[in-house]
Design an enzyme around this catalytic site. Structure first.
Site, PDB file in Angstrom:
ATOM      1  N   GLU A 117       0.800  -1.297  -0.027  1.00 30.30           N
ATOM      2  CA  GLU A 117       0.150   0.071   0.083  1.00 30.30           C
ATOM      3  C   GLU A 117       0.982   1.161   0.106  1.00 30.30           C
ATOM      4  O   GLU A 117       0.190   2.372   0.202  1.00 30.30           O
ATOM      5  CB  GLU A 117      -0.960   0.090   1.289  1.00 30.30           C
ATOM      6  CG  GLU A 117      -1.915  -1.110   1.496  1.00 30.30           C
ATOM      7  CD  GLU A 117      -3.269  -1.052   0.574  1.00 30.30           C
ATOM      8  OE1 GLU A 117      -3.254  -0.023  -0.355  1.00 30.30           O
ATOM      9  OE2 GLU A 117      -4.167  -1.996   0.612  1.00 30.30           O
ATOM     10  N   HIS A 140      -3.542   1.679   8.667  1.00 36.82           N
ATOM     11  CA  HIS A 140      -4.692   0.861   8.086  1.00 36.82           C
ATOM     12  C   HIS A 140      -4.597  -0.436   8.763  1.00 36.82           C
ATOM     13  O   HIS A 140      -3.405  -1.269   9.036  1.00 36.82           O
ATOM     14  CB  HIS A 140      -4.314   0.701   6.710  1.00 36.82           C
ATOM     15  CG  HIS A 140      -5.063  -0.558   6.073  1.00 36.82           C
ATOM     16  ND1 HIS A 140      -6.412  -0.545   6.048  1.00 36.82           N
ATOM     17  CD2 HIS A 140      -4.561  -1.501   5.416  1.00 36.82           C
ATOM     18  CE1 HIS A 140      -6.954  -1.703   5.545  1.00 36.82           C
ATOM     19  NE2 HIS A 140      -5.891  -2.268   5.102  1.00 36.82           N
ATOM     20  N   HIS A 142      -7.627  -4.011  10.025  1.00 35.27           N
ATOM     21  CA  HIS A 142      -8.775  -4.907   9.702  1.00 35.27           C
ATOM     22  C   HIS A 142      -9.680  -5.297  10.788  1.00 35.27           C
ATOM     23  O   HIS A 142      -9.499  -6.319  11.315  1.00 35.27           O
ATOM     24  CB  HIS A 142      -8.165  -6.184   8.909  1.00 35.27           C
ATOM     25  CG  HIS A 142      -7.620  -6.078   7.784  1.00 35.27           C
ATOM     26  ND1 HIS A 142      -6.870  -7.211   6.974  1.00 35.27           N
ATOM     27  CD2 HIS A 142      -7.515  -5.160   6.892  1.00 35.27           C
ATOM     28  CE1 HIS A 142      -6.335  -6.617   5.788  1.00 35.27           C
ATOM     29  NE2 HIS A 142      -6.621  -5.232   5.884  1.00 35.27           N
ATOM     30  N   GLU A 171     -17.742   9.169  24.385  1.00 39.66           N
ATOM     31  CA  GLU A 171     -16.447   9.288  24.116  1.00 39.66           C
ATOM     32  C   GLU A 171     -16.363   9.286  22.304  1.00 39.66           C
ATOM     33  O   GLU A 171     -15.614   9.940  21.819  1.00 39.66           O
ATOM     34  CB  GLU A 171     -15.567   8.170  24.272  1.00 39.66           C
ATOM     35  CG  GLU A 171     -15.127   8.583  25.820  1.00 39.66           C
ATOM     36  CD  GLU A 171     -16.049   8.262  26.918  1.00 39.66           C
ATOM     37  OE1 GLU A 171     -17.224   7.643  26.653  1.00 39.66           O
ATOM     38  OE2 GLU A 171     -15.876   8.594  28.046  1.00 39.66           O
ATOM     39  N   HIS A 212     -13.135  -4.051   3.598  1.00 41.42           N
ATOM     40  CA  HIS A 212     -11.632  -4.449   3.475  1.00 41.42           C
ATOM     41  C   HIS A 212     -11.225  -4.078   4.863  1.00 41.42           C
ATOM     42  O   HIS A 212     -10.495  -4.711   5.766  1.00 41.42           O
ATOM     43  CB  HIS A 212     -11.071  -3.797   2.365  1.00 41.42           C
ATOM     44  CG  HIS A 212      -9.457  -3.718   2.604  1.00 41.42           C
ATOM     45  ND1 HIS A 212      -8.861  -3.531   1.402  1.00 41.42           N
ATOM     46  CD2 HIS A 212      -8.917  -4.004   3.477  1.00 41.42           C
ATOM     47  CE1 HIS A 212      -7.457  -3.387   1.702  1.00 41.42           C
ATOM     48  NE2 HIS A 212      -7.534  -4.004   3.145  1.00 41.42           N
TER      49      HIS A 212
HETATM   50  O1  2HA Z   1      -1.208  -5.926   3.888  1.00 39.18           O
HETATM   51  O2  2HA Z   1      -3.839  -4.825   4.713  1.00 39.18           O
HETATM   52  O3  2HA Z   1      -4.675  -3.712   2.310  1.00 39.18           O
HETATM   53  C1  2HA Z   1      -2.138  -6.118   3.538  1.00 39.18           C
HETATM   54  C2  2HA Z   1      -3.306  -5.044   3.348  1.00 39.18           C
HETATM   55  C3  2HA Z   1      -3.662  -4.391   2.340  1.00 39.18           C
HETATM   56 ZN    ZN Z   2      -5.841  -3.866   4.167  1.00 40.97          ZN
END
Ligand code: 2HA
Ligand code: ZN
Length: 269
Positions: A117, A140, A142, A171, A212
């Site tokens: 990324e 970023h 998940h 909060e 995602h």
């Molecule tokens: O590294 O999360 O979006 C993997 C990811 C790509």
């Molecule tokens: Zn990701």
């Protein structure tokens, strides 16, 4: 190696490792899920900025002119957050952007290829820098509960999801004052995903990538983590109520509005 002698830089890399550990223990970082980049230019001394590169320049798909000469710590491609937590320099890279913003080179002692990324992270940093924001961090990850919400079309509207998550706990309105931006599904790692995200960053510091993950920007990596963690808490409250068989009432409009003067939220642009 000079990097390891720079106390301020190593302290910042320590904070990145701390957050990488949280991402893993939260269950938000399966396999190599997620990535982190931090603009560390202000922490690097002038002589360190000129360190010889250990790789030839690697061309960027799109130039990042506002980042010429800037230095970043970035997690490595295919690297796992649980290992970034333990050994951030063996699972991440220090890179330097060329003065014309067209390429980068690795200047750390290990040639760890940056996250897939990276081009999109750099475009975001380029946007943040050129629009005069102090945000140095792009995170970023998940989070299971927030990605779950993103599979429900009615929630994939900025106002709807912001109102829902804000209203679960006071909060949330305070810690995520600019609300949530939505990016409809795009292939991970693409420039299209980066451009769609940058559009949302004009109004928001936290963006949902449909089906995602989540991306947050900010001045401090701990603050970025806290914003996502608070949203995740709100989502858990919502799901707990639904699983117990009722729709949670949520804070009222007045209860949410009363937080604005109480916490000076009207000054946040
Ligand atoms: O590294 O999360 O979006 C993997 C990811 C790509
Ligand atoms: Zn990701």
């Amino acid at each position: 190696m000079m990097i390891r002698n720079n106390k301020e830089l190593m302290a910042e890399i320590g904070r990145i490792a701390e957050v990488a550990g949280y991402l893993w223990t939260k269950g938000w970082a399966e396999r190599n899920g997620g990535n982190i980049s931090v603009n560390v230019t202000a922490l690097v001394r002038e002589e360190e900025k000129k360190m010889p590169a250990i790789t030839p320049p690697i061309a960027l798909q799109e130039a990042v002119p506002a980042l010429g000469g800037h230095i970043f710590y970035v997690t490595g491609t295919g690297k796992r957050m649980r290992y970034v937590a333990k050994e951030p320099l063996a699972n991440g890279s220090i890179i330097r952007i060329s003065y014309d913003g067209m390429s980068f080179e690795i200047i750390a002692e290990e040639a760890i290829a940056p996250t897939s990324e990276l081009p999109s992270h750099l475009l975001m940093h380029n946007y943040l820098r050129s629009s005069g924001k102090d945000s140095r961090v792009v995170l970023h990850t998940h989070p299971t509960d927030l990605i779950g919400l993103s599979h429900c079309k009615p929630f994939m509207q900025s106002e709807t999801i912001t109102r829902l998550l804000w209203s679960m706990i006071p909060e949330c309105r305070i810690i995520v004052p600019r609300g949530i931006g939505i990016v409809p599904y795009e292939i991970p790692g693409t420039i299209e995903l980066a451009h769609a995200t940058i559009k949302q960053l004009q109004k928001h510091d936290v963006v949902f990538w449909e089906k995602h993950g989540i991306l947050a920007v900010g001045e401090d990596i701990i603050d970025c983590f806290d914003a996502i963690d608070t949203l995740s808490k709100s989502a858990q409250i919502y799901f707990s109520a639904r699983m117990a068989g009722y729709e949670p009432e949520g804070m009222t409009d007045k209860q949410l509005e009363d937080l604005v003067p109480a916490f000076g939220l009207d000054k946040i642009g």
